[in-house]
Scaffold this active site. Structure first.
Site, short mmCIF file in Angstrom:
data_model
loop_
_atom_site.label_atom_id
_atom_site.label_comp_id
_atom_site.label_asym_id
_atom_site.label_seq_id
_atom_site.Cartn_x
_atom_site.Cartn_y
_atom_site.Cartn_z
N LYS A 142 0.85 -1.19 0.00
CA LYS A 142 0.00 0.00 0.00
C LYS A 142 0.88 1.24 0.00
O LYS A 142 1.69 1.44 0.90
CB LYS A 142 -0.92 0.03 1.22
CG LYS A 142 -1.86 1.25 1.21
CD LYS A 142 -2.87 1.19 2.35
CE LYS A 142 -2.31 1.67 3.67
NZ LYS A 142 -2.09 3.16 3.68
N ASP A 179 -3.37 4.23 -2.17
CA ASP A 179 -4.36 4.66 -1.16
C ASP A 179 -4.37 6.18 -1.05
O ASP A 179 -3.79 6.76 -0.13
CB ASP A 179 -3.99 4.01 0.18
CG ASP A 179 -4.91 4.41 1.32
OD1 ASP A 179 -6.08 4.76 1.04
OD2 ASP A 179 -4.46 4.38 2.48
N LYS A 232 -7.46 7.96 -1.44
CA LYS A 232 -8.77 8.33 -0.91
C LYS A 232 -9.32 9.59 -1.60
O LYS A 232 -9.66 10.59 -0.95
CB LYS A 232 -8.71 8.56 0.61
CG LYS A 232 -8.24 7.36 1.42
CD LYS A 232 -8.27 7.68 2.91
CE LYS A 232 -7.80 6.53 3.76
NZ LYS A 232 -6.33 6.28 3.63
N ASP A 289 -13.62 14.53 -4.31
CA ASP A 289 -13.73 15.84 -4.95
C ASP A 289 -14.96 15.81 -5.86
O ASP A 289 -15.72 14.84 -5.85
CB ASP A 289 -12.45 16.14 -5.75
CG ASP A 289 -12.11 17.63 -5.77
OD1 ASP A 289 -13.03 18.43 -6.09
OD2 ASP A 289 -10.96 17.99 -5.47
N THR A 315 -11.09 3.65 10.14
CA THR A 315 -11.04 2.83 11.35
C THR A 315 -10.55 3.63 12.57
O THR A 315 -10.55 3.11 13.67
CB THR A 315 -10.14 1.60 11.15
OG1 THR A 315 -8.89 2.00 10.57
CG2 THR A 315 -10.82 0.59 10.25
N ARG A 343 2.31 -0.65 10.70
CA ARG A 343 3.33 -0.51 11.72
C ARG A 343 3.70 -1.81 12.42
O ARG A 343 4.83 -1.98 12.87
CB ARG A 343 2.88 0.56 12.74
CG ARG A 343 3.05 1.97 12.22
CD ARG A 343 2.30 3.00 13.05
NE ARG A 343 0.88 3.00 12.75
CZ ARG A 343 0.02 3.91 13.22
NH1 ARG A 343 0.47 4.87 14.02
NH2 ARG A 343 -1.25 3.88 12.89
#
Length: 237
Positions: A32, A59, A61, A64, A122, A214
């Site tokens: 990603k 990614d 997102k 607009d 999330t 992470r």
């Protein structure tokens, strides 16, 4: 896109990415690339990762007006990415425009990148949904509504919490894919995520893809952490 694990490259430079990927020289990964990395390195980082044989979830997102999103997606489709996303809160016209842009921009002979919609991040809690976003429905109702909009707009799936996968499956069917961030090992800290689950829990809930960052990238031994991820997904320890 047959790999269920999407490793989030939580880095800001190609040098950090190269250092990390040296540990996986014999492994084709699903990676990603988010805003932090893409805005620093641009399309060149996508080309480099594709040349190394990795699948890419870009990614960004997008959110607009439909015209802008369509033109942006038309450009992104030329990069050879495998998965890209928008915010479902941009509405059905915007999501349909995203698909149109991807279809127009995909080079001949190549498959259109899959496009998914973010339902609710999330990091969003039920309280934040009500108090800050002023949405008076429950989290589950909101996620289902946004996912249904995405489904009817022709998108391939959604980004959601693994906790929400079962009722989305029941309403929208098994072919509508779910990509679930907020994945942590049981002994990890949740950090800024709220709706989190372990890899094994995510599989049991029926998700197609999990995004994990992470817990892998910041681990003392990232390769060992990735191997742990595969074991836990399969029910081992």
């Amino acid at each position: 896109m047959d790999k269920p694990f999407i490793v989030a490259l939580d880095f800001s430079s190609k040098e950090e990415v190269r250092s990390f990927l040296q540990l996986f020289s014999d492994t084709s990964l699903f990676l990603k690339v988010g805003m932090e990395l893409y805005f620093q390195e641009g399309p060149a980082i996508i080309d480099e990762l594709k040349q190394r044989g990795h699948d890419i979830f870009l990614d960004l997102k997008l959110h607009d007006i439909p015209h802008t999103v369509k033109r942006a997606m038309k450009g992104l489709a030329k990069l050879g990415i495998d998965l890209v996303n928008v915010h479902a809160s941009g509405g059905s016209a915007m999501m349909r425009a995203a698909i149109e842009g991807l279809e127009e921009g995909t080079p001949p002979g190549m498959k259109r990148p899959r496009c998914i919609a973010v339902t609710q991040l999330t990091s969003t809690s039920e309280r934040m949904l009500h108090d800050e976003l002023l949405i008076d429905r429950t989290m589950n109702e909101t996620v289902l509504h946004y996912a249904t909009l995405a489904y009817r707009s022709g998108l391939d799936g959604v980004v959601c919490s693994a906790q929400e996968v079962p009722f989305l499956r029941a309403s929208l069917g098994a072919s509508f894919i779910t990509v679930t961030p907020g994945i942590r090992f049981a002994d990890d800290q949740a950090d800024d995520q709220v709706r989190v689950v372990t890899p094994y829990e995510a599989k049991q809930l029926g998700t197609n893809y999990i995004v994990i960052g992470r817990s892998i990238t910041k681990a003392h031994n990232p390769y060992a952490a990735y191997e742990r991820l595969k074991r836990e997904w399969d029910g081992g320890q």
